[in-house]
Design an enzyme around this catalytic site. Sequence first.
Site, mmCIF file in Angstrom:
data_model
loop_
_atom_site.group_PDB
_atom_site.id
_atom_site.type_symbol
_atom_site.label_atom_id
_atom_site.label_comp_id
_atom_site.label_asym_id
_atom_site.label_seq_id
_atom_site.Cartn_x
_atom_site.Cartn_y
_atom_site.Cartn_z
ATOM 1 N N THR A 213 0.817 -1.198 0.000
ATOM 2 C CA THR A 213 0.000 0.000 0.000
ATOM 3 C C THR A 213 0.859 1.260 0.000
ATOM 4 O O THR A 213 1.951 1.264 0.554
ATOM 5 C CB THR A 213 -0.820 -0.090 1.294
ATOM 6 O OG1 THR A 213 -1.692 -1.185 1.174
ATOM 7 C CG2 THR A 213 -1.598 1.150 1.610
ATOM 8 N N ARG A 241 -13.467 -8.438 -1.110
ATOM 9 C CA ARG A 241 -12.951 -8.015 0.206
ATOM 10 C C ARG A 241 -12.539 -6.540 0.163
ATOM 11 O O ARG A 241 -11.922 -6.068 -0.780
ATOM 12 C CB ARG A 241 -11.749 -8.883 0.566
ATOM 13 C CG ARG A 241 -11.053 -8.516 1.881
ATOM 14 C CD ARG A 241 -9.837 -7.653 1.646
ATOM 15 N NE ARG A 241 -8.992 -7.545 2.845
ATOM 16 C CZ ARG A 241 -7.979 -6.704 2.951
ATOM 17 N NH1 ARG A 241 -7.692 -5.897 1.950
ATOM 18 N NH2 ARG A 241 -7.248 -6.665 4.038
ATOM 19 N N ASP A 244 -8.705 -1.869 5.047
ATOM 20 C CA ASP A 244 -8.782 -0.695 5.929
ATOM 21 C C ASP A 244 -8.578 0.623 5.189
ATOM 22 O O ASP A 244 -9.090 1.668 5.611
ATOM 23 C CB ASP A 244 -7.737 -0.805 7.042
ATOM 24 C CG ASP A 244 -6.319 -0.912 6.487
ATOM 25 O OD1 ASP A 244 -6.120 -1.690 5.526
ATOM 26 O OD2 ASP A 244 -5.422 -0.212 6.979
ATOM 27 N N GLY A 264 -0.789 -2.470 6.428
ATOM 28 C CA GLY A 264 -0.639 -3.689 7.224
ATOM 29 C C GLY A 264 -1.817 -4.609 6.987
ATOM 30 O O GLY A 264 -2.549 -4.457 6.004
ATOM 31 N N GLY A 266 -5.057 -5.474 6.993
ATOM 32 C CA GLY A 266 -6.170 -4.547 7.071
ATOM 33 C C GLY A 266 -7.266 -4.907 8.058
ATOM 34 O O GLY A 266 -7.836 -4.037 8.713
#
Length: 351
Positions: A213, A241, A244, A264, A266
């Site tokens: 990310t 899916r 975050d 990380g 999520g």
Amino acid sequence: MQSNALKRLLVIGMVILWNVLCPVWAQRTTSYTLVIHGGAGTITRANMSAEMERAYHQSLQRALDLGEKMLAGGLPALEVVEKVVRLLEDDSLFNAGKGAVLTNAGEHELDAAIMDGKNLGAGSVAGVKTIKNPISAARAVMEKTEHVMLSGSGAEAFARQIGLEMVPNSYFSTESRRRGLKRALEEEKKNTPNAPQPAAGISSVRVDWKYGTVGAVALDQQGNLAAATSTGGMTNKRYGRIGDAPLIGAGTYADSLVAVSCTGWGEFFIRMVMAKSLADRVRFGNQSLVKAGDELIQIALPALGGDGGLIAVDRNGEPIMPFCTEGMYRGYVRKEAGSDKVKRVVAIYKD
Ligand code: ASP
């Protein structure tokens, strides 16, 4: 006659002095900070070639160059974080835009969010497949609709309607991401031989999760904060899916005190409402940014079974970049008032 010449000379002198002093004064009083990340995960010296390491450094430096120039030029934090994240989306090294990871169905589904700390304005898109720069779509959701979040085909129709650049889903693919998915599916099969394929089991979702990310947070010269995050999610994630990153308060958040972007695993960042938790510790818990970041990322996150990191900046321009994984692509530029120097840091590993 003589006194007229003297007066003229005095005026010219004052004009020159004004022109010299003003920029020096302005330079001394300005302050700004930009912090960026390119994802966290199992990033170690052992699994990184010198060539790759150089490439990551170059990409991070390029993003800082762009952001620093914009901030020094007085542009708003919101504009800066969008443009910096766009640049990282176009960079195939990172898991956002071009170079995004693949779902268990072999497609790219991208998430992005942006938030303006000045007025709590926010926009995000989730599960989009054909928008070249999801972060710009997120900004458009914030600025051109009355909504905060659009997903899937609705988000794509909106992006097309307002003239954002659209691409085929294959545009985002790279050889290394295809290999990553193949490895993840093989691993999954080994671990759960009887599981129907290609459904992703939660434990195997994390295989090959190491190239991440992207995110940017900034404090501009006007004292405003903004945050932006963009991602392809996690390799072999179940299609549909949502992580975050596009959830305001989980992976992305900005208010008048703090701007945060996370990376990380999520699901844990969602459950901890990570970005807003950090901001609240500073606002209501009176914690320093450093302490709040460390407690959440080094203690609370691993205690729950998750991992990852975040970047944040407060209204004083203090940057933090905590992570509990082996590495995180990260960096910042910071110009403090009263100093002519701009501090710049770029790092990958823990040490
Ligand atoms: N947080 C992202 C997600 O779970 C993944 C990452 O940061 O690399 O979608």
